[in-house]
Design a protein around this motif. Structure first.
Motif, PDB file in Angstrom:
ATOM      1  N   ASP A   1       1.146  -0.760   0.314  1.00 31.51           N
ATOM      2  CA  ASP A   1       0.279  -0.531  -0.261  1.00 31.51           C
ATOM      3  C   ASP A   1       0.536   1.266   0.309  1.00 31.51           C
ATOM      4  N   THR A   2       0.400   2.006  -0.772  1.00 31.79           N
ATOM      5  CA  THR A   2       1.225   3.062  -0.602  1.00 31.79           C
ATOM      6  C   THR A   2       0.558   4.704  -1.334  1.00 31.79           C
ATOM      7  N   THR A   3       1.232   5.630  -0.413  1.00 29.66           N
ATOM      8  CA  THR A   3       0.586   6.475  -0.533  1.00 29.66           C
ATOM      9  C   THR A   3       0.986   8.229   0.182  1.00 29.66           C
ATOM     10  N   PRO A   4       1.123   9.467   0.276  1.00 28.23           N
ATOM     11  CA  PRO A   4       0.878   9.771  -1.052  1.00 28.23           C
ATOM     12  C   PRO A   4       2.178   9.859  -1.776  1.00 28.23           C
ATOM     13  N   LEU A   5       2.748   9.038  -2.750  1.00 29.06           N
ATOM     14  CA  LEU A   5       4.145   9.532  -3.530  1.00 29.06           C
ATOM     15  C   LEU A   5       3.954  10.486  -4.867  1.00 29.06           C
ATOM     16  N   SER A   6       4.547  11.535  -4.268  1.00 27.66           N
ATOM     17  CA  SER A   6       4.560  12.601  -5.917  1.00 27.66           C
ATOM     18  C   SER A   6       5.569  12.096  -7.470  1.00 27.66           C
ATOM     19  N   THR A   7       5.584  11.031  -7.009  1.00 28.99           N
ATOM     20  CA  THR A   7       6.910  10.836  -8.308  1.00 28.99           C
ATOM     21  C   THR A   7       5.840   9.702  -9.036  1.00 28.99           C
ATOM     22  N   THR A   8       6.532   9.008 -10.426  1.00 26.00           N
ATOM     23  CA  THR A   8       5.833   8.093 -11.360  1.00 26.00           C
ATOM     24  C   THR A   8       6.730   7.155 -11.316  1.00 26.00           C
ATOM     25  N   CYS A   9       6.916   6.009 -11.762  1.00 27.10           N
ATOM     26  CA  CYS A   9       7.968   4.910 -12.112  1.00 27.10           C
ATOM     27  C   CYS A   9       8.215   4.580 -14.089  1.00 27.10           C
ATOM     28  N   THR A  10       8.869   3.816 -14.666  1.00 25.40           N
ATOM     29  CA  THR A  10       9.166   3.365 -15.989  1.00 25.40           C
ATOM     30  C   THR A  10       9.182   1.305 -15.407  1.00 25.40           C
ATOM     31  N   ILE A  11       8.509   0.989 -15.714  1.00 28.92           N
ATOM     32  CA  ILE A  11       8.427  -0.443 -15.601  1.00 28.92           C
ATOM     33  C   ILE A  11       9.082  -1.081 -17.023  1.00 28.92           C
ATOM     34  N   GLU A  12      10.601  -1.595 -16.913  1.00 26.08           N
ATOM     35  CA  GLU A  12      10.579  -2.217 -18.915  1.00 26.08           C
ATOM     36  C   GLU A  12      11.127  -3.757 -18.417  1.00 26.08           C
ATOM     37  N   VAL A  13      10.505  -4.489 -19.047  1.00 27.40           N
ATOM     38  CA  VAL A  13      10.250  -6.171 -19.052  1.00 27.40           C
ATOM     39  C   VAL A  13      11.223  -6.428 -20.541  1.00 27.40           C
TER      40      VAL A  13
ATOM     41  N   SER B   1      13.405  -3.907 -14.816  1.00 24.68           N
ATOM     42  CA  SER B   1      13.812  -2.598 -14.279  1.00 24.68           C
ATOM     43  C   SER B   1      12.616  -1.538 -14.251  1.00 24.68           C
ATOM     44  N   GLN B   2      12.906  -1.320 -12.825  1.00 28.30           N
ATOM     45  CA  GLN B   2      11.777  -0.247 -12.215  1.00 28.30           C
ATOM     46  C   GLN B   2      12.787   0.976 -11.844  1.00 28.30           C
ATOM     47  N   ILE B   3      12.176   1.854 -12.449  1.00 28.26           N
ATOM     48  CA  ILE B   3      13.246   3.230 -12.800  1.00 28.26           C
ATOM     49  C   ILE B   3      12.398   4.319 -13.011  1.00 28.26           C
ATOM     50  N   SER B   4      12.681   5.041 -11.102  1.00 26.94           N
ATOM     51  CA  SER B   4      11.713   5.740 -10.981  1.00 26.94           C
ATOM     52  C   SER B   4      12.421   7.451 -11.294  1.00 26.94           C
ATOM     53  N   SER B   5      11.000   8.554 -11.395  1.00 33.95           N
ATOM     54  CA  SER B   5      10.891   9.644 -12.133  1.00 33.95           C
ATOM     55  C   SER B   5      11.962  10.659 -11.760  1.00 33.95           C
ATOM     56  N   ASP B   6      12.634  10.373 -10.307  1.00 34.03           N
ATOM     57  CA  ASP B   6      13.562  10.949  -9.677  1.00 34.03           C
ATOM     58  C   ASP B   6      13.845  10.553  -8.810  1.00 34.03           C
ATOM     59  N   GLY B   7      15.054  10.921  -7.927  1.00 31.66           N
ATOM     60  CA  GLY B   7      15.503  10.183  -6.544  1.00 31.66           C
ATOM     61  C   GLY B   7      15.137  11.446  -5.150  1.00 31.66           C
ATOM     62  N   SER B   8      14.435  11.597  -5.460  1.00 32.55           N
ATOM     63  CA  SER B   8      14.123  11.395  -3.703  1.00 32.55           C
ATOM     64  C   SER B   8      13.779  10.414  -2.949  1.00 32.55           C
TER      65      SER B   8
END
Length: 234
Positions: A118-130, A191-198
């Motif tokens: 369960d996750t909230t609140p995150l202000s960022t998104t991620c990219t997932i590469e398969v 790979s799970q890649i965040s949209s920023d490094g916070s």
């Protein structure tokens, strides 16, 4: 001879098991954790998707990277299925997806899943590469907050069981690669890649590969093609 066969069957019944999935969790006490790379922090909020055993989940990073990257790997044939999926037909991975209950490890088609708590609140998104034998599947702008991946989960199931509760990747397995082709002996990553490094930029509890079906034999493909030609002539 008959007694020998009976003994063998009894041993297989008592000690044999149907393994249907290979799971990689980020935390060290989880399944397949040696197949995870990254520099996450860890939270005592563990993921609760079926099959998970880790006492903690990953979030953010311990280093000041521009972005956080979590990498999960699987090598069919070398990595042995590590979750003995219950055979109860009512037990599914979440989001209306049922297990195939087939042994993995060989070349063939696989489903690939991801999950986080369960996750909230995150202000960022991620990219997932398969990764797979075809083009890499890329999911961009993935919202990890509760409800953020529900639409993805619903789109992955044509006829969900009545009463299905869609959670997306929040404490359920989200399908991120449907029937992708993998070859025994080759290593594939998610790979799970965040949209920023916070420091709270990303969450993860695990990735799972599930064997679905074998690669059709060349003769089977020929026969299927021949059958198609006959139908066209009619």
């Amino acid at each position: 001879m008959k007694n020998y066969v009976c003994v063998v069957l009894l041993v297989l019944f008592l000690f044999g098991s149907i393994h249907a999935a290979f799971i990689v969790e980020p935390y060290s006490d989880g399944r397949g954790s040696t197949n995870f790379t990254g520099t996450p922090r860890f939270s005592t909020t563990a993921g609760t998707a079926p099959g998970l055993t880790a006492s903690q989940s990953a979030y953010g990073s311990t280093v000041a990277d521009p972005v956080d990257v979590y990498t999960f790997s699987y090598t069919p044939g070398s990595d042995v299925d590590n979750w003995d999926v219950p055979e109860d037909s009512g037990r599914y991975f979440g989001n209306g997806i049922y297990s195939t209950n087939l042994d993995g490890g060989q070349s063939g088609y696989y489903n690939v899943y991801i999950t986080w708590p369960d996750t909230t609140p995150l202000s960022t998104t991620c990219t997932i590469e398969v990764e797979n034998d075809g083009d890499t599947i890329v999911h961009t702008g993935v919202d990890m907050n509760n409800g953020g991946t529900v639409a993805m989960a619903m789109a992955a199931v044509e006829n969900p069981p009545v009463g299905t509760v869609f959670l997306g990747a929040n404490n359920a397995w989200l399908l991120i690669g449907k029937e992708v082709l993998l070859t025994e002996g080759q290593t594939y990553t998610v790979s799970q890649i965040s949209s920023d490094g916070s420091w709270v930029s990303m969450r993860s509890a695990g990735v799972m590969w599930e064997y679905v079906s074998p690669v059709p034999e060349p003769m089977t493909l020929i026969l299927l093609g021949f059958g198609g030609l006959l139908l066209k002539r009619r």
